[in-house]
Write a protein that holds these residues in place. Structure first.
Motif, short mmCIF file in Angstrom:
data_model
loop_
_atom_site.label_atom_id
_atom_site.label_comp_id
_atom_site.label_asym_id
_atom_site.label_seq_id
_atom_site.Cartn_x
_atom_site.Cartn_y
_atom_site.Cartn_z
N GLY A 138 12.37 1.02 -15.04
CA GLY A 138 10.97 0.81 -14.69
C GLY A 138 10.86 -0.56 -14.03
O GLY A 138 11.84 -1.28 -13.89
N ARG A 139 9.64 -0.93 -13.64
CA ARG A 139 9.48 -2.23 -12.97
C ARG A 139 8.20 -2.92 -13.42
O ARG A 139 7.26 -2.28 -13.90
N VAL A 140 8.16 -4.24 -13.26
CA VAL A 140 6.85 -4.90 -13.16
C VAL A 140 6.84 -5.59 -11.81
O VAL A 140 7.86 -6.09 -11.34
N GLY A 146 1.71 -9.15 -5.41
CA GLY A 146 1.70 -8.31 -4.21
C GLY A 146 1.27 -6.91 -4.60
O GLY A 146 2.02 -5.95 -4.46
N GLU A 147 0.01 -6.81 -5.09
CA GLU A 147 -0.47 -5.53 -5.64
C GLU A 147 -1.37 -4.82 -4.63
O GLU A 147 -2.23 -5.44 -4.01
N HIS A 148 -1.13 -3.53 -4.49
CA HIS A 148 -1.86 -2.69 -3.52
C HIS A 148 -1.63 -3.19 -2.09
O HIS A 148 -2.51 -3.10 -1.25
N THR A 149 -0.46 -3.73 -1.88
CA THR A 149 -0.08 -4.17 -0.53
C THR A 149 0.93 -3.23 0.10
O THR A 149 1.06 -3.20 1.32
N ASP A 150 1.68 -2.46 -0.72
CA ASP A 150 2.80 -1.69 -0.15
C ASP A 150 2.32 -0.66 0.88
O ASP A 150 2.87 -0.54 1.96
N TYR A 151 1.23 0.06 0.55
CA TYR A 151 0.75 1.08 1.51
C TYR A 151 -0.05 0.46 2.65
O TYR A 151 -0.58 1.18 3.50
N ASN A 152 -0.12 -0.87 2.67
CA ASN A 152 -0.75 -1.56 3.80
C ASN A 152 0.29 -2.31 4.64
O ASN A 152 -0.05 -3.23 5.38
N PRO A 156 -0.43 9.76 -4.24
CA PRO A 156 -0.30 9.11 -2.92
C PRO A 156 0.13 7.65 -3.00
O PRO A 156 -0.48 6.77 -2.41
N THR A 157 1.21 7.39 -3.77
CA THR A 157 1.63 6.01 -4.03
C THR A 157 2.42 5.45 -2.83
O THR A 157 2.83 6.19 -1.95
N GLY A 158 2.65 4.12 -2.86
CA GLY A 158 3.11 3.45 -1.66
C GLY A 158 4.60 3.20 -1.51
O GLY A 158 5.04 2.86 -0.42
N GLY A 159 5.40 3.31 -2.56
CA GLY A 159 6.84 3.17 -2.38
C GLY A 159 7.49 1.95 -3.04
O GLY A 159 8.71 1.89 -3.17
N MET A 160 6.67 0.99 -3.48
CA MET A 160 7.26 -0.19 -4.11
C MET A 160 8.11 0.17 -5.33
O MET A 160 9.21 -0.39 -5.52
N ASP A 161 7.61 1.08 -6.15
CA ASP A 161 8.26 1.34 -7.44
C ASP A 161 9.67 1.91 -7.27
O ASP A 161 10.60 1.52 -7.97
N GLN A 162 9.80 2.83 -6.32
CA GLN A 162 11.10 3.47 -6.10
C GLN A 162 12.09 2.46 -5.49
O GLN A 162 13.28 2.46 -5.84
N GLN A 192 -9.08 7.21 -8.02
CA GLN A 192 -9.42 5.82 -7.69
C GLN A 192 -8.35 5.18 -6.83
O GLN A 192 -8.65 4.42 -5.90
N TYR A 193 -7.09 5.47 -7.13
CA TYR A 193 -5.99 4.93 -6.32
C TYR A 193 -6.12 5.44 -4.89
O TYR A 193 -6.05 4.69 -3.92
N ALA A 194 -6.31 6.75 -4.78
CA ALA A 194 -6.43 7.36 -3.44
C ALA A 194 -7.63 6.78 -2.69
O ALA A 194 -7.57 6.55 -1.48
N GLY A 203 0.89 -3.53 -11.35
CA GLY A 203 0.84 -2.10 -11.05
C GLY A 203 -0.50 -1.68 -10.48
O GLY A 203 -1.30 -2.52 -10.04
N GLY A 204 -0.77 -0.40 -10.53
CA GLY A 204 -1.94 0.16 -9.87
C GLY A 204 -3.27 -0.24 -10.50
O GLY A 204 -4.29 -0.30 -9.82
N GLY A 205 -3.27 -0.52 -11.81
CA GLY A 205 -4.51 -0.93 -12.47
C GLY A 205 -5.22 0.20 -13.18
O GLY A 205 -4.62 1.23 -13.49
C1 GLA Z 1 1.37 1.89 -8.13
C2 GLA Z 1 2.01 2.56 -6.93
C3 GLA Z 1 2.66 1.52 -6.00
C4 GLA Z 1 1.74 0.38 -5.68
C5 GLA Z 1 1.05 -0.15 -6.94
C6 GLA Z 1 0.00 -1.18 -6.64
O1 GLA Z 1 2.37 1.33 -8.93
O2 GLA Z 1 2.98 3.48 -7.35
O3 GLA Z 1 3.13 2.18 -4.83
O4 GLA Z 1 0.78 0.76 -4.71
O5 GLA Z 1 0.46 0.88 -7.70
O6 GLA Z 1 0.57 -2.32 -6.11
#
Ligand code: GLA
Length: 394
Positions: free
Chosen positions: A33-35, A39-45, A178-184, A234-236, A344-346
């Motif tokens: 897992g990750r923390v 840089g939150e909610h920046t990956d999909y931007n 619809p997450t942004g890819g940071m976690d993977q 809410q994330y979407a 994370g996403g919040g």
């Molecule tokens: C979730 C998503 C990530 C990222 C964060 C917010 O963890 O899976 O892609 O958007 O929220 O930074």
């Protein structure tokens, strides 16, 4: 759960595999897992983020099959999920199994030769705590598939990036998040004692040394246990607002906004809400750059200030915090943390705080006491160190 050593989990997931599927697995693979430090909610931007991998991991004992069938079971779930790879879709198999099936589906879509699997999963990543248990599951399965089908993708950064992209596609298309890819990327690319600076526009990565121990500090994670009601919608909605703003401004992603031109860009946007969303993203990307510079000059106080500013921006401009995250971060700060923020996403999940090693227990106790005082579910706090990526364990 968290007290088990990797060796114990490997042994227990291996015997669970044998009990469930009636034979030995070929091996066991795991992914962390990750923390996200900042840089939150920046990956999909197309922005920057700075995650570390956790010592807590998801383990997959696996063996290949040659009949196109995927069977999945978990120590944490009842029953066996079974699906033919040809039938995998956003509807099938549904539920948690879609994170596993989606990875094989996406590897095949990428032209890789992948057959069925038997997979038994166990995890020390708390579920629903905003610590990317789903990415850890996807990446453990991707690592297993890479070795079992001789894809040879674990041995190079490029191969690992390709696996990360497949896991993101699995989550977006088959699991429907619809997450942004940071976690993977974090789960497949992070290294011990380092944070991963991820540029989500260029795809470039850089390992930034992150070792608080040397400075007598620790990173305290508090799982607030707050429910993620409405999290998906809410994330979407946040992602949609950013994409809408980029369209209004005639740019591809919000990354293109120069912080010096932020006010001018904001004036061109139609609604106050969208302006606040954009302000969060642009200032947060800048905070990542500042945090990397602070890490490189061992300026922990500055990182603490950036944590606090990030949390305020996520709370006030991006509106993804909640009572529990605000209480945990405020309590950590008042008990002497250098800084604290949601990660994370919040909308629930975990917060992180930089605290001196000597104070960690007192801060955790103060947060628990504050939660009790407000009648909230008891939170769970623990310290983490930056750890290694997805790998084969046995
Ligand atoms: C979730 C998503 C990530 C990222 C964060 C917010 O963890 O899976 O892609 O958007 O929220 O930074």
């Amino acid at each position: 759960m968290s007290d088990r050593t990797p060796g114990e989990v490997v042994r227990s997931v291996t015997s669970a595999f044998e009990r469930t599927f009636g034979g030995a697995p070929t091996g066991v693979w795991s992914a962390p897992g990750r923390v996200n430090l900042i840089g939150e909610h920046t990956d999909y931007n197309g922005g920057l983020c700075l995650p570390i991998a956790l010592p807590r991991r998801t383990y997959a004992a696996a063996a290949r099959r040659d009949d196109g069938v995927l069977r999945i079971a978990s120590v944490q779930q009842d029953g066996v999920v079974e699906v033919a790879l040809d039938d995998v879709s956003p509807e099938l198999p549904g539920g948690w199994g879609s994170y596993v099936a989606g990875v094989l589906w996406s590897l095949r879509r990428d032209g890789l030769s992948v057959d069925g699997l038997d997979v038994l999963v166990d995890s020390t990543v708390p579920l629903g705590a905003g610590l990317s248990s789903s990415a850890a599951l996807e990446c453990a399965v991707a690592a297993a598939a890479s070795d079992l089908f001789d894809l040879d993708l674990l041995g190079s950064p490029e191969g690992r990036e390709r696996l990360a992209a497949r896991c993101v596609e699995a989550e977006n298309v088959i699991a429907g998040a619809p997450t942004g890819g940071m976690d993977q990327s974090a789960s497949l690319l992070c290294e011990d004692a380092a944070a991963l600076l991820l540029d989500c526009r260029s795809g470039e990565t850089r390992h930034v040394p992150f070792d608080l121990d040397a400075a007598g500090h620790v990173l305290l994670v508090t799982d607030t246990r707050a429910e993620h009601a409405l999290v998906d919608g809410q994330y979407a909605a946040r992602r949609d607002a950013c994409e809408q703003a980029a369209r209004e401004l005639g740019i591809e992603t919000l990354r293109e906004i120069d912080p010096a031109g932020l006010d001018a860009a904001l004036e061109r946007l139609g609604s106050d809400e969208v302006r606040r969303r954009v302000r969060h993203v642009v200032t947060e990307i800048e905070r990542v750059t500042l945090a990397v510079a602070a890490l490189e000059s061992d300026d922990l106080e500055e990182i603490g200030r950036l944590f606090d500013a990030s949390h305020a921006s996520l709370r006030d401009d991006y509106e993804v915090s909640c009572e529990e995250l605000d209480l945990a971060t405020a309590t950590a700060r008042s008990e002497g943390a250098l800084g604290a923020r949601m990660t994370g996403g919040g909308f629930g999940g975990s917060c992180i705080a930089i605290v001196s090693a000597a104070d960690a227990e007192a801060v955790a106790t103060a947060i628990a006491t504050a939660f009790r005082g407000e009648g909230l579910t008891a939170p769970v706090s623990f310290t983490v160190t930056a750890s290694g990526p997805a790998a084969r364990d046995s």
